[in-house]
Write a protein that holds these residues in place. Structure first.
Motif, short mmCIF file in Angstrom:
data_model
loop_
_atom_site.label_atom_id
_atom_site.label_comp_id
_atom_site.label_asym_id
_atom_site.label_seq_id
_atom_site.Cartn_x
_atom_site.Cartn_y
_atom_site.Cartn_z
N THR A 41 31.80 38.93 54.22
CA THR A 41 31.16 37.85 53.48
C THR A 41 30.77 38.32 52.10
OG1 THR A 41 28.91 38.38 54.22
CG2 THR A 41 30.21 36.93 55.64
N ARG A 42 30.35 37.38 51.29
CA ARG A 42 29.87 37.71 49.95
C ARG A 42 28.59 38.55 50.07
NH1 ARG A 42 31.16 35.78 44.65
NH2 ARG A 42 29.51 36.47 43.24
N ILE A 43 28.48 39.58 49.25
CA ILE A 43 27.28 40.41 49.24
C ILE A 43 26.13 39.61 48.63
CG2 ILE A 43 26.24 42.42 48.12
CD1 ILE A 43 28.88 43.89 48.63
N SER A 44 24.96 39.70 49.26
CA SER A 44 23.79 38.96 48.80
C SER A 44 22.53 39.78 49.06
CB SER A 44 23.70 37.59 49.49
OG SER A 44 23.53 37.75 50.89
N HIS A 45 21.39 39.23 48.69
CA HIS A 45 20.12 39.94 48.84
C HIS A 45 19.11 39.05 49.53
CE1 HIS A 45 16.27 41.81 47.71
NE2 HIS A 45 16.95 42.93 47.57
N LEU A 46 18.25 39.66 50.33
CA LEU A 46 17.16 38.94 50.99
C LEU A 46 15.85 39.70 50.83
CD1 LEU A 46 16.08 36.73 53.02
CD2 LEU A 46 16.60 38.39 54.82
N PHE A 47 14.81 39.00 50.40
CA PHE A 47 13.45 39.52 50.46
C PHE A 47 12.75 38.94 51.68
CE2 PHE A 47 13.62 40.16 45.72
CZ PHE A 47 13.29 41.51 45.73
N LEU A 48 11.92 39.75 52.33
CA LEU A 48 10.99 39.26 53.35
C LEU A 48 9.58 39.50 52.84
CD1 LEU A 48 12.35 40.33 56.87
CD2 LEU A 48 12.07 38.02 55.97
N PHE A 49 8.80 38.42 52.76
CA PHE A 49 7.46 38.49 52.19
C PHE A 49 6.38 38.35 53.23
CE2 PHE A 49 9.47 37.76 48.13
CZ PHE A 49 8.59 38.37 47.23
N ASP A 50 5.34 39.15 53.06
CA ASP A 50 4.08 38.97 53.77
C ASP A 50 3.10 38.42 52.74
OD1 ASP A 50 1.81 39.07 55.31
OD2 ASP A 50 1.76 41.24 55.52
N LEU A 51 2.81 37.11 52.86
CA LEU A 51 1.98 36.41 51.88
C LEU A 51 0.61 36.11 52.47
CD1 LEU A 51 4.73 33.92 50.69
CD2 LEU A 51 3.79 35.82 49.35
N PRO A 52 -0.46 36.35 51.71
CA PRO A 52 -1.81 36.15 52.24
C PRO A 52 -2.08 34.74 52.75
CG PRO A 52 -1.89 37.36 50.16
CD PRO A 52 -0.47 36.91 50.34
N ARG A 53 -1.45 33.72 52.17
CA ARG A 53 -1.76 32.35 52.54
C ARG A 53 -0.63 31.66 53.30
NH1 ARG A 53 -4.14 29.02 47.64
NH2 ARG A 53 -4.40 27.55 49.37
N ALA A 61 16.03 34.09 49.42
CA ALA A 61 17.37 34.54 49.05
C ALA A 61 18.02 33.53 48.10
CB ALA A 61 18.24 34.70 50.31
N ASP A 62 18.82 33.93 47.17
CA ASP A 62 19.09 35.28 46.72
C ASP A 62 18.44 35.42 45.37
OD1 ASP A 62 20.27 37.56 45.56
OD2 ASP A 62 22.21 37.19 46.42
N CYS A 63 17.58 36.40 45.23
CA CYS A 63 16.80 36.58 44.00
C CYS A 63 17.31 37.74 43.16
CB CYS A 63 15.34 36.85 44.35
SG CYS A 63 14.63 35.69 45.50
N VAL A 64 18.37 38.42 43.58
CA VAL A 64 18.72 39.69 42.95
C VAL A 64 20.20 39.80 42.58
CG1 VAL A 64 18.81 42.20 43.32
CG2 VAL A 64 16.84 40.90 44.12
N GLY A 187 13.02 44.31 50.80
CA GLY A 187 14.27 43.68 50.37
C GLY A 187 15.48 44.49 50.74
N LEU A 188 16.58 43.78 51.04
CA LEU A 188 17.84 44.43 51.39
C LEU A 188 19.02 43.69 50.79
CD1 LEU A 188 17.76 45.32 55.22
CD2 LEU A 188 17.50 46.88 53.27
N VAL A 189 20.03 44.45 50.41
CA VAL A 189 21.34 43.89 50.11
C VAL A 189 22.09 43.77 51.43
CG1 VAL A 189 23.55 44.27 48.96
CG2 VAL A 189 21.42 44.81 47.77
N LEU A 190 22.62 42.57 51.69
CA LEU A 190 23.32 42.27 52.94
C LEU A 190 24.78 41.92 52.65
CD1 LEU A 190 20.58 39.91 54.43
CD2 LEU A 190 20.89 42.37 54.90
N GLY A 191 25.60 41.95 53.69
CA GLY A 191 27.00 41.60 53.53
C GLY A 191 27.91 42.78 53.26
#
Length: 220
Positions: A41-53, A61-64, A187-191
């Protein structure tokens, strides 16, 4: 870099992490057609956030990597991200496709793409995942905002993943989560053939450690 790339391609390395290299230098080696680490598949990026609220981890995805992804690339971005969420134990991911508005408007291509991705999901592209959109950011993150706008949604206020329309929107949202929202992220680059940790010089130590931990989980 190319030696480590070869080791990853041969299965001797389970993940890669960016060091002092410039991002372009690393990614050009990864996507090299002759000897890179491209997957199916196309290479992409995913962030996983721990947000206070926010009540649980939230993917973004995809921010990078992908600057202005067309529909076919958005499908891969979504598939890569859902695959990682499932690997982390999110068996029924809830996905919100985010745009400037929550109505389909031909003048805003992101809303048309959102409609197409929702239809792909209905046809079984990502079994078990709930994919809805388009959403404005307010009504994907807040069930109350969705109710005020009379939107019936099981994703609003409970999304596991937000798919952004392009790099500009995603990058600004990710930095807002971090610098204004007080969030920590991994964050990770996936694909690619192995997960890739693509850190920024401004990333916090907890973010770097969390990204490495996420890469270990993804590789497993």
């Amino acid at each position: 870099m190319y030696k480590r790339q070869a080791l990853a391609r041969e299965g001797a390395l389970g993940a890669l992490m960016k060091g002092s290299l410039h991002t372009d230098e690393l990614m050009s080696a990864v996507v090299d057609k002759a000897c890179g680490l491209r997957g199916d598949t196309r290479i992409s990026h995913l962030f996983l956030f721990d947000l206070p609220r926010y009540p649980k981890l939230l993917g973004l995805a995809d921010c990078v990597v992908n600057i202005a992804p067309p529909l076919a690339v958005k499908r891969d971005i979504l598939g890569n991200a859902i695959g990682l969420l499932r690997a982390l134990g999110v068996t029924h991911p809830k996905v919100g496709i985010v745009a400037a508005v929550e109505t389909v408007n031909p003048a805003i291509p992101a809303t048309v793409d959102a409609q197409a991705l929702v239809e792909m999901a209905r046809q079984g592209a990502w079994p078990g995942a709930t994919v809805e959109g388009p959403f404005g950011f307010d009504n994907v993150i807040s069930a109350e905002a969705a109710q005020i706008k009379k939107m019936a949604s099981s994703v609003s206020g409970d999304a596991d993943l937000l798919l952004v329309p392009d790099l500009n929107a995603g990058n600004m949202l990710y930095k807002s989560f971090t610098y204004i929202g007080g969030g920590e992220c991994a964050g990770l680059v996936l694909g690619a053939r192995v997960p890739i940790v693509l850190t920024s010089r401004a990333d916090s130590l907890p973010s770097r450690i969390a990204s490495v931990a996420l890469a270990v989980l993804a590789a497993a």
